[in-house]
Design an enzyme around this catalytic site. Structure first.
Site: not given
Length: 772
Positions: A25, A120, A447-448, A658, A709
């Site tokens: 949600e 990260k 790639g995507s 990345c 991003h």
């Protein structure tokens, strides 16, 4: 443990909890707000409802002290940046005009203003927004969020414990702001930050907080004497405050090491320590420093990062040993439950006999309640739960899923020569250039391509039986045709098929490999509103049949230019899965590498001349303590080479990484022996290119020139500037032009515009090179 009461009533608690809700949600409300379909009030109401539901669920499971302040609309480190008033100057006017929009601008950027860098969170797959601090940063307390959430929990009649990122970890995670002088370190600002924390702590105390948790996971890493001294000063100062709640300093993900005696001596009221995996060494270390007399110990004995049921008897034995080392011992997971899915009972497709092995966040809270009860009242009080737990553990250990003799035999037969490619890169490169016929500064993507609503609908229709497999595959073919046509029209040099058949770069392969389990509802936050479903690596791994060959071959049949084959590498398959804990990671990595090697070889046999094996998790899986790095990098790089070393010299092997700090693993990146690497670089202004150059990296590289991003579209001039910066570190014959990462999460309009600008910038810089 005896069957009698072992101690005064132990409390169960957790450090944090998944934020998204059962049906994600929060993601839907937040993205609706960005698109103008959900109001700010409605977004905040959704968030408040999710917090309430979480706290009540925790209380029902036997959690005596619930965390507050861990909930976030985007990222808890960004929340800390707001709490201490460290909003970067470029975002300050937007933040002052509208705090919510300014908050999201820091996270995502705008067309005109770049976001904060993202990287990260230690060795997890969660990403945080990196604070930008300089010598002129002036901190100021803003505790409204933390106080409001504390009051929400108190109004429910619960016992809350606010959770804050600790001041030392906050500064150690920060980076120097652009323009900061050489030699400046964010930790230099500790003296100015501590009064702000003191004010926040006073506000929380006034609002009713008895305890406040300060998270210091950065202290589990090997720290310098100066950094340890900073920790001592920080907690000497905060612990010495007259107007404060009780302080619980928490560390997790690893053993605390040389920081343990520092915190044990600090004038704080309790420590929360991890006692799972390698961090089990905290038990012996705690005894060596004389324990925590007069203090509270919160013992993290349930693994907060993996999904296997806890060995309750083993945890009770650990807790029993700890009883003599602190004034009181309470029970927790090893870290925030943010890193695991919400509820295993939602997974109706997993065999019930296997499902009993699993514990997601809700099940872990139940385990904590059982352990607290057993610690307080003895094992007789939980005899039924212990018996069921023993049966579940035995079922897993004896399952044929966990042991495939053929896989183990093949793995045992691997030799060092199997993981070495011949000839060397220098000899391969010329043949690859001749074979592929690429221009200077070749352009490609990672790639995507965008995962459109139509693609998601097609997958849902297939699952629901509204379309058959033939209808679904025709939809995939149509998407591939569109992606190939766009790339050829735009002028990209090495194409991709766009990955329309893949919902996730790990799950797609896991669903086709033996030994893996896939979930339907096992969502885990990666960053912001990006959630992934890590598959469960439960047994020995093999590849029954080719996984990607037909789609790559179909795309290549539509194009004259080379089309890359796209695979996820063995280390990333491990890192982004919930991995088995009953054998060494190196053994599991080798099994995965052999399965993927079969796919690489089949792609080459089908005519694919460029194959990309993505390893974005290579750096994030690096152990937190330096002493453990070499052993990890040895098996991790071997696994990659074992995957890729069976191809001809003229087949070009790419890899991609990345959103991590790469400077300390450049030698390992070289040891992968890939021909081309692409890396995130746009937000950090080509820092990684400079790091590669400083280490003498001898291969081809594509430092990203478009931050995917963020929704902003970089213009051709901006991309050209980044390319020229990259050329200052990487020779033109070895520099590629590509985005930071895959384009799955982007929309088609921004993708088209950004890639057209990327190609235009490459042509401009090529012309400059030709002219010079």
């Amino acid at each position: 443990m005896t069957t009698k009461s072992a101690t005064a009533a132990a409390r169960a608690t957790v450090y944090g909890h998944p934020r998204q809700g059962r049906n994600r949600e929060l993601k839907k409300a937040t993205e609706g707000y960005w698109k103008g379909r959900v109001s700010a009030d409605a977004l905040q109401a959704t968030a408040a409802g999710l917090r309430r539901a979480t706290w009540l669920c925790l209380a029902d499971a036997g959690i005596h002290e619930v965390p507050t302040g861990d909930f976030s609309l985007y990222d808890h480190v960004l929340d800390t940046t707001v709490m201490v008033g460290a909003v970067p100057e470029r975002h300050r006017s937007a933040f002052e005009a509208d705090a919510l929009d300014g908050y999201f601008a820091m996270a995502r950027g705008t067309q005109d203003v770049a976001p904060l860098e993202m990287t990260k969170w230690f060795d997890t797959n969660y990403h945080y927004l990196v604070p930008e601090l300089g010598p002129d940063t002036v901190f100021g307390a803003d505790s409204r969020k933390q106080v409001a959430e504390l009051r929400e929990a108190l109004a429910l009649g619960l016992t809350p414990r606010p959770v804050l990122v600790g001041p030392v970890t906050y500064l150690l995670l920060a980076k120097a702001a652009p323009g900061a002088p050489a030699g400046f370190e964010p930790l230099d600002l500790l003296g100015g930050l501590l009064p702000v924390y003191a004010e926040v702590l006073a506000d929380l105390r006034a609002a009713g907080a008895e305890w406040v948790q300060l998270d210091e996971p950065a202290l589990v890493q090997g720290r310098t004497p100066a950094e340890l001294d900073a920790a001592a000063r920080a907690y000497g100062t905060l612990g010495g405050l007259a107007d404060r709640p009780r302080l619980l300093v928490a560390s997790y993900f690893e053993r605390l090491g040389e920081a343990l005696p520092v915190l044990a001596k600090a004038p704080v009221d309790g420590l929360a320590l991890d006692f799972t995996g390698p961090a089990a060494a905290n038990l012996e270390a705690l005894a060596a420093v004389g324990g925590l007399p007069g203090k509270r110990l919160v013992a993290g004995v349930v693994d907060g990062r993996n999904i296997w049921v806890n060995d309750l008897e083993k945890s009770l034995a650990t807790l029993g040993t700890l009883l003599g080392l602190a004034d009181r011992v309470d029970v927790s997971a090893s870290c925030s439950l943010l890193h695991v899915p919400l509820d295993a009972t939602a997974e109706k497709d997993i065999d019930p006999g296997i499902a009993r092995w699993l514990a997601f966040a809700r099940q872990k809270t139940v385990e904590l309640g059982i352990l607290a009860k057993g610690l307080s009242h003895g094992t007789d009080a939980i005899a039924g739960e212990l018996a069921a737990n023993r049966a579940a553990l035995a079922s897993r250990a004896g399952s044929p899923l966990t042991h495939d003799p053929a896989v183990r035999s093949r793995t045992a037969a691997v030799t060092a020569a199997d993981a070495r490619r011949s000839p060397s890169y220098a000899e391969r490169a010329a043949g690859q250039r001749a074979h592929l016929g690429l221009p200077l500064l070749p352009t490609t993507t990672i790639g995507s391509f965008p995962q459109t609503a139509e693609l998601r609908t097609a997958r849902a229709d297939l699952r629901a039986g509204r379309i058959d497999a033939d209808g679904y595959e025709e939809r995939i073919r149509a998407e591939i045709r569109e992606v190939i046509a766009f790339q050829e029209k735009t002028g990209l040099d090495v194409l991709v098929h766009g990955e329309p058949e893949r919902s996730d770069m790990v799950q797609y392969f896991a669903e086709q490999l033996s030994g893996y389990l896939a979930t339907r509802h096992g969502w885990v936050q990666s960053y912001g509103t990006r959630y992934v479903r890590p598959p469960i690596l439960a047994g020995d791994i093999s590849r029954p049949k080719p996984m990607t060959v037909r789609w790559t071959s179909y795309a290549q049949s539509l194009a004259a230019k080379p089309v890359k084959g796209m695979l996820t590498g063995p280390v990333t398959m491990l890192a982004w899965s919930f991995v088995r804990d009953d054998q060494p990671l190196a053994d599991t990595a080798r099994q995965l590498a052999l399965a993927l090697r079969d796919e690489v070889n089949d792609l080459e046999a089908a005519g694919t001349g460029v194959i990309q094996v993505d390893e974005p998790a290579l750096r994030e899986t690096l152990p937190l303590r330096t002493a453990d790095h070499a052993a990890y990098l040895t098996w991790a790089t071997e696994a990659f080479r074992l995957t890729t070393s069976g191809v001809r010299p003229d087949t070009q092997i790419h890899t991609h990484m990345c959103y991590a700090e790469f400077g300390d693993i450049v030698r390992a990146i070289d040891d992968l022996d890939a021909d081309v690497i692409s890396l995130e670089a746009a937000r950090s202004h080509m820092q990684v290119a400079r790091e590669l150059a400083a280490h003498g990296y001898p291969r081809e590289a594509g430092p990203g020139v478009w931050d995917i991003h963020s929704p902003r579209v970089p213009d051709a001039a901006e991309i050209a500037v980044l390319l020229r910066t990259g050329l200052g570190a990487i020779p033109p014959g070895r520099l590629w032009v590509n985005p930071d990462c895959g384009l799955k999460t982007r929309g088609w309009p921004e993708t088209r515009a950004s890639l057209e600008n990327l190609v235009a910038a490459a042509r401009t810089v090529r012309a400059e090179l030709d002219a010079s």
